[in-house]
Design an enzyme around this catalytic site. Sequence first.
Site: not given
Ligand SMILES: NC(=O)c1ccc[n+]([C@@H]2O[C@H](COP(=O)([O-])OP(=O)(O)OC[C@H]3O[C@@H](n4cnc5c(N)ncnc54)[C@H](O)[C@@H]3O)[C@@H](O)[C@H]2O)c1
Length: 446
Positions: A219-221, A263, A289, A294, A296, A346, A352
């Site tokens: 999903r997502g990015i 995983d 990711g 929280k 610290l 942040n 993170y």
């Molecule tokens: N959304 C933002 O604004 C943003 C900003 C900066 C960085 N990021 C980074 O971009 C990346 C994608 O972000 P997103 O918003 O699409 O996140 P999201 O939570 O929508 O998707 C993350 C995906 O990673 C998978 N995942 C998590 N743990 C896993 C594991 N142990 N093994 C295999 N897969 C695993 C999840 O199942 C999920 O499908 C992340 O690394 C995030 O930190 C996102």
Amino acid sequence: MSDRYIDFANSDFGRRLVGAVGLPSPAHLERWQGGRLRPVDGPLLLGGGPLAAKVAVFAGKLTAEAYGAAPLPSWTAGLGPKVKAVVFDASHIKDSEELKQLREFFQPLIKSLDNSAHLLILGRDPHSLNDPLAHIAQRALEGFSRSLAKELRDGATLQLLYVAPEADDQLEGALRFFLSPKSAFVSGQVLFLEPCAVQVSDWTRPLAGRKALVTGAARGIGAAIAQTLARDGAEVILLDVPQARHDLEALAARLGGRTIDLDICAADAAERLIEALPDGLDIVVHNAGITRDKTLVNMTPEYWDSVLAVNLLAPQRLTQALFDSGTLRDDGRVVLLSSTTGIAGNRGQSNYAASKAGLIGMAEAFAPLLAQRGATINAVAPGFIETHMTAQMPFGLREAGRRLSSLGQGGQPQDVAEAVAWLAQPGSGAVSGQVLRVCGQSVLGA
Ligand SMILES: NC(=O)c1ccc[n+]([C@@H]2O[C@H](COP(=O)([O-])OP(=O)(O)OC[C@H]3O[C@@H](n4cnc5c(N)ncnc54)[C@H](O)[C@@H]3O)[C@@H](O)[C@H]2O)c1
């Protein structure tokens, strides 16, 4: 999640109100549409030093209409058409007195920029210059570029590329990215371009013949990255946790790719991954990711450990294993999904931010190692991107995240995906050990 304020600010009433009270007025950004052939849809203006003439040689591949450097027609501000893209070569500037050329070139054209125009300044890495005065002048380009990027309106962007002389004839790939809507949400960035032995042969499918693994692709990015790499011709392998299998398989079926349920923190993750990739791999995108926020003072060991394990330790171990086993082929490309939080820090995200800053360190530290086999590793640092992750944020924080940037809005997953796809190209071997922010020039960490 959609940002309704952009529609409001671009309506007749909204435009007047926003202007009267001095609220941010984000533009609708143009994005790359499938089937498009040329990177620049409108006039391209070239100016400055000798690199402009080098760009003029292939300008016809970038756009149907180019002006400026001989033998191209000249362009006059106010008389010529509105400009969609600009390249100014400042690499010849050897003394700070000559910096006035920047003002003389850019000032008259600011009001002649079309919507979502993309501007690029070319220079020389100051540290590569023996002449101290030239070093100073070239270093000054950075302050100028970042400031002008903040002054641009209507979705325009500007970057600075420090080009190594041996890469003077290899600018096309970078220009195709930075002058096109593929870099819609990238602004105020400074990158270094080195020469590269391999180049893209077919610009309609720059990743043809390449095999790409994307972690967290359900999903997502991650899903957007998989889609974009497939659009560019790569064979995609989508990885996510077993719980995400349904979404992962549906996406893989659409993209003609295959899936790996894994995983990435499992003790045997590296062995299982290598086993699942007997034919090797050209591109690895460490996108998976998580956040466990929280302050610290309240941070549990579980929150700390899980974020570091998924975001940093797994990419580190898997990259090392893919490299050592030879699964990652020569000329491979590794892209790490960092974050502007890893640059700015942040509140409530020390775990993170540590993990995402660590990824930047990983790109820096692994780059020389991977270079031995022609491979590269870079970090992409998204700012506020409209995803499931940011939809969970409290309203105030979400609004601040969107508006505190030069483009006044959040980015789309596609914006991050386009940057990853560019860094995954053969010719992007010119870039390694660097961080590319996709953040609309967010003030965070600037
Ligand atoms: N959304 C933002 O604004 C943003 C900003 C900066 C960085 N990021 C980074 O971009 C990346 C994608 O972000 P997103 O918003 O699409 O996140 P999201 O939570 O929508 O998707 C993350 C995906 O990673 C998978 N995942 C998590 N743990 C896993 C594991 N142990 N093994 C295999 N897969 C695993 C999840 O199942 C999920 O499908 C992340 O690394 C995030 O930190 C996102």
